[in-house]
Design an enzyme around this catalytic site. Structure first.
Site, PDB file in Angstrom:
ATOM      1  N   GLU A  36      19.960 -22.213   4.550  1.00  0.00           N
ATOM      2  CA  GLU A  36      19.490 -22.932   3.389  1.00  0.00           C
ATOM      3  C   GLU A  36      20.660 -22.965   2.411  1.00  0.00           C
ATOM      4  OE1 GLU A  36      16.036 -21.174   1.624  1.00  0.00           O
ATOM      5  OE2 GLU A  36      16.093 -22.604  -0.028  1.00  0.00           O
ATOM      6  N   ARG A 262      17.179  -8.600  11.779  1.00  0.00           N
ATOM      7  CA  ARG A 262      18.204  -8.898  10.780  1.00  0.00           C
ATOM      8  C   ARG A 262      19.243  -7.805  10.783  1.00  0.00           C
ATOM      9  NH1 ARG A 262      16.272 -12.377   6.951  1.00  0.00           N
ATOM     10  NH2 ARG A 262      17.832 -12.124   5.346  1.00  0.00           N
ATOM     11  N   LYS A 272      20.831 -13.472  -0.398  1.00  0.00           N
ATOM     12  CA  LYS A 272      21.534 -14.446  -1.234  1.00  0.00           C
ATOM     13  C   LYS A 272      21.075 -14.377  -2.681  1.00  0.00           C
ATOM     14  CE  LYS A 272      20.740 -17.653   1.761  1.00  0.00           C
ATOM     15  NZ  LYS A 272      20.501 -18.975   2.350  1.00  0.00           N
TER      16      LYS A 272
HETATM   17  P1  ATP Z   1      18.822 -14.533   2.493  1.00  0.00           P
HETATM   18  O1  ATP Z   1      17.766 -13.480   2.400  1.00  0.00           O
HETATM   19  O2  ATP Z   1      20.187 -13.972   2.373  1.00  0.00           O
HETATM   20  O3  ATP Z   1      18.572 -15.700   1.599  1.00  0.00           O
HETATM   21  P2  ATP Z   1      17.837 -16.191   4.564  1.00  0.00           P
HETATM   22  O4  ATP Z   1      17.297 -15.766   5.864  1.00  0.00           O
HETATM   23  O5  ATP Z   1      16.910 -16.750   3.580  1.00  0.00           O
HETATM   24  O6  ATP Z   1      18.701 -15.024   3.997  1.00  0.00           O
HETATM   25  P3  ATP Z   1      19.008 -18.606   5.469  1.00  0.00           P
HETATM   26  O7  ATP Z   1      20.040 -19.431   4.830  1.00  0.00           O
HETATM   27  O8  ATP Z   1      17.630 -19.139   5.537  1.00  0.00           O
HETATM   28  O9  ATP Z   1      19.002 -17.215   4.724  1.00  0.00           O
HETATM   29  O10 ATP Z   1      19.479 -18.115   6.897  1.00  0.00           O
HETATM   30  C1  ATP Z   1      20.066 -18.900   7.891  1.00  0.00           C
HETATM   31  C2  ATP Z   1      19.948 -18.168   9.191  1.00  0.00           C
HETATM   32  O11 ATP Z   1      20.618 -16.929   9.134  1.00  0.00           O
HETATM   33  C3  ATP Z   1      18.495 -17.876   9.512  1.00  0.00           C
HETATM   34  O12 ATP Z   1      18.265 -18.176  10.870  1.00  0.00           O
HETATM   35  C4  ATP Z   1      18.360 -16.407   9.223  1.00  0.00           C
HETATM   36  O13 ATP Z   1      17.390 -15.817  10.019  1.00  0.00           O
HETATM   37  C5  ATP Z   1      19.764 -15.881   9.520  1.00  0.00           C
HETATM   38  N1  ATP Z   1      20.028 -14.681   8.731  1.00  0.00           N
HETATM   39  C6  ATP Z   1      19.999 -14.549   7.392  1.00  0.00           C
HETATM   40  N2  ATP Z   1      20.244 -13.270   7.024  1.00  0.00           N
HETATM   41  C7  ATP Z   1      20.437 -12.580   8.166  1.00  0.00           C
HETATM   42  C8  ATP Z   1      20.716 -11.203   8.467  1.00  0.00           C
HETATM   43  N3  ATP Z   1      20.850 -10.290   7.508  1.00  0.00           N
HETATM   44  N4  ATP Z   1      20.859 -10.852   9.766  1.00  0.00           N
HETATM   45  C9  ATP Z   1      20.738 -11.774  10.738  1.00  0.00           C
HETATM   46  N5  ATP Z   1      20.478 -13.068  10.528  1.00  0.00           N
HETATM   47  C10 ATP Z   1      20.310 -13.486   9.262  1.00  0.00           C
HETATM   48 MG    MG Z   2      15.818 -18.548   3.725  1.00  0.00          MG
END
Ligand code: ATP
Ligand code: MG
Length: 558
Positions: A36, A262, A272
């Site tokens: 995102e 994760r 983020k």
């Molecule tokens: P954040 O909590 O940092 O906003 P998010 O999952 O909302 O993380 P996205 O931009 O939606 O962030 O993530 C893009 C991809 O990266 C998704 O498939 C998500 O599952 C993966 N991802 C994000 N954080 C992690 C993590 N700590 N470990 C493994 N994969 C991750």
């Molecule tokens: Mg997200």
């Protein structure tokens, strides 16, 4: 062992192999990495990137980069650009153009209409509070919305009116008609569309209704022919909804969602939202501040793509969550740099040495290897002159037992140069040592002295033919093992006040006047340091400490 066979075999890879062997999977394997664009990528994303692109690579398939952009208020073009740059830098390339979930807004809208026509979605007029109340709890089933049985025609008209801007923010929502008594709360008539008057970075003001993530994601996957939709464990409970969407629309294919754990790292936050707070509230300078666990921060710090990929390989992929020791990440960069980093000398706390028996206007050039174990990396030139600098910490007046450095009337070898003996200490009016007067032994270049043994080897630079630099000594950003686990406090309370110590006017050997910008250096006996091109634009030469030579966290001196 070859590099390839060393690669960890993860459970997702095994699942796909089995499916191929049984004939359940035919054709190309297609994955996607779906960030995102509401912040910069961090080390957790690196795990997902390595997994998704890695699986595609392993099976000769493809991986798409898709921006999951259904929250226009929080998203920005700056983040889109940064994400593309970071994925490329990590060494991956996506199949054809970048995709956006917003590319499918028309299609998603049409699928919503299809669901309404099939009697599987309805427009609901409950307020947000009422909806929460009707939803029930983990222990109690929910209740049907009084709007659940609106006739199809009325739903179609209301949905059209929502789209045409006839209602205010949040006034109506479109919901899937699934099962208000389902033990899985995600299936209790989840929202598919909501009204949001917000300009979108891709679609401008075309839409005032935006689809929810849980509706958008399966459709985007299906539109791109994704075969394996890999996501983190918090989506496990959403899988039945993912499958429901695919099964109830005329989807062009049926992607399979598979969840993995994760990455959590100790002494680090990887959310983020929290990283954005660090930037917005000025705890760090920017998203690419070298203390940030962002890919761009790590790049400025001196992390290499190879080290990050090696780290992701080391931690593997599984279903069990857990926390990885940040020491493993530091280990990965040390391993990579130890074999590849060019060596150089830099004196952090300069103390002048005058070689009293070296002629005033003489000097000589010494050729030192760029890397002691790798002659192919060539040599570098350093100047040997009458006035030198050594580190203040390499001299003591009263040496403890087993002291391996300089002391009065003791001899040390200057790395790559001659052996010298300290004869006299010069002090200023307040009694501080400002200079050492030493004698060098002209017969010791590359050979041991006769009749005595030097105390050790220390690094040095010429005082008259070296360059001045500033060093950012970076350390861990948090001094608490799990900064965000503290429910009472705020994670920012655990910021390490010494996460950045700036050393000014250090002296670096002259080859560092034109530093390499592709790899950090090993400053002998000090650690790994990376040239900061951006900070050096001001005319100062700036290096960032990537990592210490050894793991010294919590052992006194960092
Ligand atoms: P954040 O909590 O940092 O906003 P998010 O999952 O909302 O993380 P996205 O931009 O939606 O962030 O993530 C893009 C991809 O990266 C998704 O498939 C998500 O599952 C993966 N991802 C994000 N954080 C992690 C993590 N700590 N470990 C493994 N994969 C991750
Ligand atoms: Mg997200």
């Amino acid at each position: 062992m070859s590099a390839e066979s060393k690669k960890a075999h993860n459970f997702i890879q095994s699942l796909i192999e089995d499916a191929i062997a049984k004939g359940d999977h035919t054709g190309k394997v297609v994955t996607r990495f779906p960030p995102e664009p509401n912040g910069y990528l961090h080390i957790g994303h690196a795990k997902s990137i390595c997994l998704n692109f890695g699986i595609a690579e392993t099976f000769g398939g493809e991986c798409n980069l898709r921006f999951d952009d259904t929250n226009p208020e929080k998203e920005e073009q700056e983040y889109i650009d940064a994400i593309k740059r970071d994925v490329k830098w990590l060494g991956y390339d996506w199949a054809d153009d970048v995709h956006f979930a917003s590319d499918y807004f028309d299609t998603i809208h049409d699928f919503a209409v299809e669901l309404i026509e099939k009697g599987k979605a309805y427009v609901c007029s409950l307020s947000a509070e009422e909806m929460t109340e009707y939803r029930g709890t983990l222990k109690e089933p929910g209740r049907n919305s009084p709007y659940r049985d609106r006739p199809v025609e009325e739903n179609l008209q209301l949905f059209r009116d929502m789209r045409d801007g006839k209602f205010g923010n949040g006034e109506l929502v479109l919901r899937a008609k699934i099962d208000m008594a389902s033990p899985n709360i995600n299936l209790r008539d989840p929202i598919l569309y909501r009204i949001r008057y917000a300009e979108h970075h891709q679609t401008g003001n075309k839409w005032c209704i935006y689809p929810m993530y849980d509706f958008t994601h399966p459709i985007s996957d299906a539109m791109e022919g994704i075969t394996h939709s890999l996501c983190t464990l918090e989506f496990e409970d959403h899988r039945p909804l993912y499958d429901w969407v695919i099964d109830n629309i005329s989807a062009p294919c049926k992607p399979r969602q598979i969840e993995f754990a994760r990455l959590n790292l100790n002494y680090t936050v990887t959310s983020k939202r929290k990283l954005k707070r660090l930037v917005d509230e000025g705890y760090v300078d920017s998203w690419d501040d070298p203390r940030m666990p962002t890919i761009s921060g790590m790049r400025r710090r001196g992390y290499t793509p190879e080290s990050i990929r090696a780290f992701c390989d080391m931690i593997g992929v599984n279903k069990a969550g857990g926390t990885v020791d940040v020491g493993m990440l530091e280990h990965a960069i040390r391993e990579d740099l130890n074999t590849r980093a060019p060596r150089a000398m830099c004196v952090m706390r300069p103390l002048k040495v005058v070689l009293t028996n070296y002629p005033e206007d003489s000097s000589e050039t010494l050729e030192l290897p760029v890397h002691p174990q790798n002659p192919d990396m060539g040599t570098r030139e350093v100047s040997w002159t009458r006035e030198l600098y050594i580190d203040r910490e390499d001299f003591v007046e009263e040496p403890p037992r087993k002291w391996k450095r300089l002391a009065p009337d003791q001899a040390v070898r200057l790395r790559g140069g001659y052996v010298m003996t300290c004869r006299e200490i010069v002090r200023d009016d307040s009694g501080d040592i400002v200079e050492l007067r030493c004698e060098y032994d002209p017969n010791t270049l590359g050979v041991n002295p006769e009749g005595y043994k030097p105390n050790g080897v220390i690094h040095w630079v010429s005082a008259t033919d070296s360059v001045e630099a500033d060093i950012n000594v970076y350390d861990r950003l948090f001094n608490h093992e799990s900064p965000d686990s503290d429910k009472e406090g705020d994670f920012v309370d655990h910021i390490n006040p010494e996460s950045l110590v700036r050393l000014e006017k250090v002296r670096a050997e002259k080859s560092l006047g034109q530093p390499r910008a592709d790899l950090p250096y090993q400053f002998e006996r000090e650690g790994y340091f990376f040239f900061d091109e951006e900070a050096s634009e001001s005319g100062r030469l700036v290096f960032n400490r990537t990592v210490t030579l050894r793991d010294s966290w919590g052992k006194g001196k960092a």
